[in-house]
Design an enzyme around this catalytic site. Structure first.
Site, PDB file in Angstrom:
ATOM      1  N   GLY A 240     -17.568 -13.800  27.021  1.00 60.37           N
ATOM      2  CA  GLY A 240     -18.461 -14.212  28.102  1.00 60.37           C
ATOM      3  C   GLY A 240     -19.419 -13.154  28.609  1.00 60.37           C
ATOM      4  N   GLU A 282     -12.631 -11.435  23.598  1.00 56.05           N
ATOM      5  CA  GLU A 282     -13.240 -12.236  22.522  1.00 56.05           C
ATOM      6  C   GLU A 282     -14.750 -12.352  22.691  1.00 56.05           C
ATOM      7  OE1 GLU A 282      -9.653 -15.470  21.878  1.00 56.05           O
ATOM      8  OE2 GLU A 282     -11.263 -15.881  23.284  1.00 56.05           O
ATOM      9  N   PRO A 283     -15.475 -11.259  22.490  1.00 60.41           N
ATOM     10  CA  PRO A 283     -16.930 -11.361  22.617  1.00 60.41           C
ATOM     11  C   PRO A 283     -17.559 -12.090  21.441  1.00 60.41           C
ATOM     12  CG  PRO A 283     -16.289  -9.170  21.872  1.00 60.41           C
ATOM     13  CD  PRO A 283     -15.010  -9.925  22.133  1.00 60.41           C
ATOM     14  N   GLY A 284     -18.528 -12.929  21.737  1.00 58.86           N
ATOM     15  CA  GLY A 284     -19.299 -13.583  20.674  1.00 58.86           C
ATOM     16  C   GLY A 284     -20.753 -13.196  20.843  1.00 58.86           C
ATOM     17  N   ARG A 285     -21.370 -13.795  21.893  1.00 57.53           N
ATOM     18  CA  ARG A 285     -22.794 -13.577  22.174  1.00 57.53           C
ATOM     19  C   ARG A 285     -23.165 -12.087  22.222  1.00 57.53           C
ATOM     20  NH1 ARG A 285     -25.587 -17.339  25.334  1.00 57.53           N
ATOM     21  NH2 ARG A 285     -23.569 -17.998  26.114  1.00 57.53           N
ATOM     22  N   ARG A 322     -31.116 -24.211  22.732  1.00 56.66           N
ATOM     23  CA  ARG A 322     -30.617 -23.699  24.014  1.00 56.66           C
ATOM     24  C   ARG A 322     -31.590 -23.902  25.174  1.00 56.66           C
ATOM     25  NH1 ARG A 322     -29.382 -19.287  25.258  1.00 56.66           N
ATOM     26  NH2 ARG A 322     -27.428 -19.669  26.360  1.00 56.66           N
ATOM     27  N   TYR A 326     -29.731 -25.911  28.012  1.00 59.19           N
ATOM     28  CA  TYR A 326     -29.264 -25.147  29.183  1.00 59.19           C
ATOM     29  C   TYR A 326     -30.396 -24.668  30.082  1.00 59.19           C
ATOM     30  CZ  TYR A 326     -25.457 -24.466  25.773  1.00 59.19           C
ATOM     31  OH  TYR A 326     -24.485 -24.636  24.836  1.00 59.19           O
ATOM     32  N   CYS A 353     -39.923 -34.870  17.274  1.00 57.17           N
ATOM     33  CA  CYS A 353     -40.487 -35.998  18.023  1.00 57.17           C
ATOM     34  C   CYS A 353     -39.694 -36.187  19.291  1.00 57.17           C
ATOM     35  CB  CYS A 353     -40.420 -37.258  17.184  1.00 57.17           C
ATOM     36  SG  CYS A 353     -41.697 -37.246  15.968  1.00 57.17           S
ATOM     37  N   TYR A 382     -25.436 -18.591  18.906  1.00 54.58           N
ATOM     38  CA  TYR A 382     -25.520 -20.016  19.237  1.00 54.58           C
ATOM     39  C   TYR A 382     -26.877 -20.624  18.856  1.00 54.58           C
ATOM     40  CZ  TYR A 382     -21.365 -18.684  21.862  1.00 54.58           C
ATOM     41  OH  TYR A 382     -20.137 -18.182  22.213  1.00 54.58           O
TER      42      TYR A 382
END
Ligand code: LLP
Length: 425
Positions: A240, A282-285, A322, A326, A353, A382
């Site tokens: 996060g 648990e880093p992703g971004r 994204r 978001y 479209c 992502y």
């Protein structure tokens, strides 16, 4: 104008590694996801070097939902991180990349029997259970002890978008620590002969900038463990950690933050009289987002009757979801004219479209002309993983650049790929 700290230019050209972005666009076509491999490796090394403490075991687990390919699994293995997967598909990718299954954590709130079977056959290290019905599904499949964490929900409100906040008490993920049934389930897990209950997992949301939220998460969980005298060997705090998409974003300084988080945990453990336990994140971004740049070729431009300027690129919400999903904000520049003055306001949109097909709602660029290359930054997390074939648009290729080396890690989709599962062609 000052660029985002990870953006480099030379002679008016955007540089990615030792390549100009224009050269990459010419050679590999657009839209193109370009990932700076050196940046990703540096991030993994920074996490490993910073998330350590003299008295606590620790582990950094890459959240593969942010970006996953065979090449990425191999990179993560080479850099010595573990892997978080949330589906049979992510698990299968790790398996095909020969990722060490002793370092794989299997998450998900609704794992199927088939996925659980697959995890057991592949020998994943740990299954992170989300709820009791998953336990009922798992137990009959076990023939030997299975390491398990339970996902709990400590009720921390982190300041982020509702769709990526995951730990309110009524969240679809995990079980609330405020609910007595959660404790009853933990007690059952401890008693189950084929369950090796290691501890708790939580994840409070994504794109979070406040260190306080993570400190609170750790403290709340440790208090819970202490209050209920739980024997816990592992505590996984999830990911996060926020990143910069625009110059307004102020991410945490991770090296200092990660050390202080472990120090805070160590002190809390001592003050509660708890034994040391392994702490995981648990880093992703934060590992991949800023490594990625999407390159587009500009086609038409147009000005509406109300003087709104549109610039149309050869991609769309299908490769960049994204913004519409978001309201995420991005920074973009013309890769082939980095020194030109950005004096014209544009809405950057694509080929889909749909009026919601917006890549950047409002940005300043030099007056754009057909054939300019638009670079949208911070698209390493992502983006590829959330891409679609809406309007039957083929997915872009993904390339890894490492100084003067470049390699394709995912081929551009073709029209044949689009109909490969259609019957009757
Ligand atoms: N661990 C768990 C259990 C998670 O659910 C997630 C993200 C992570 C780790 C990694 O979080 P990160 O470090 O990447 O923030 N599609 C959304 C993000 C959804 C994140 C879901 N879970 C987006 O594009 O912003």
């Amino acid at each position: 104008m000052t660029h985002l700290h990870f953006v480099n230019s030379h002679n008016g050209q955007l540089m990615i590694g030792n390549f100009t972005a224009s050269e990459l666009a010419n050679r590999f076509g657009t839209p193109l996801y370009v990932m700076d491999e050196k940046y990703i490796r540096n991030q993994t090394r920074m996490f490993k070097a910073s998330f350590i403490h003299p008295t606590l075991l620790s582990e950094v687990i890459y959240a593969s939902k942010a970006f996953l390919t065979i090449a990425m699994c191999k990179l993560i293995q080479e850099e010595g991180l573990s892997l978080d997967v949330v589906s049979g598909g992510e698990l299968y990718t790790a398996y095909c990349a020969k990722f060490d299954m002793n370092r794989v954590y299997f998450h998900g709130n609704n794992k199927s029997e088939e996925e659980l079977r697959m995890a057991i056959v592949y020998g994943v290290s740990t299954i992170v259970l989300d709820n009791e019905s998953e336990l009922e599904l798992l137990l009959p499949l076990l023939t030997s002890a299975q390491k398990v964490l339970l996902r709990v929900n400590p009720g921390i409100e982190a300041h982020t978008h509702e769709y990526i906040a995951t730990t309110k008490n009524d969240s679809k993920f995990g079980l609330s620590t405020a609910d007595p049934a959660t404790l009853a389930l933990i007690e059952r897990l401890i008693r189950e002969p084929l369950i090796d209950f290691l501890g708790l997992h939580a994840h409070i949301g994504s794109q979070i900038f406040e260190s306080e939220s993570f400190f609170k998460e750790a403290k709340t969980l440790l208090n819970y463990i202490s209050e209920h005298k739980l024997v816990v060997r592992e505590l996984n705090l999830g990911g996060g950690f926020g990143v910069a998409y625009t110059r307004k974003d102020q991410p945490l300084s991770l090296p200092e933050f990660l050390r202080s988080l472990l120090e805070h945990i160590s002190q809390t453990l001592s003050s509660l009289g708890l034994s040391p336990m392994k702490i995981m994140i648990e880093p992703g971004r934060s590992i991949v987002a800023n490594s990625g740049t999407t390159l587009y070729t500009i086609g038409s431009t147009k000005t509406t009757i109300n003087q709104k300027n549109y610039v149309f690129v050869d991609g769309s919400m299908a490769d960049h979801i994204r913004t519409v999903l978001y309201g995420a904000q991005y920074t973009a520049l013309l890769a082939n004219r980095m020194s030109d003055v950005c004096d014209t306001q544009y809405t950057v949109t694509g080929k889909a479209c749909e009026s919601g097909d917006i890549i950047i709602k409002e940005t300043y660029l030099p007056p754009c002309t057909k054939g300019d290359i638009l670079a949208v930054f911070s698209t390493g997390a992502y983006h590829y993983t959330m891409s679609s074939n809406y309007n039957r648009l083929p997915r872009p290729a993904v390339i890894f650049v490492n100084d003067d080396q470049v390699r394709v890690v995912v081929k551009r989709e073709t029209y044949q790929d689009l109909i490969r599962n259609d019957i009757g062609a």
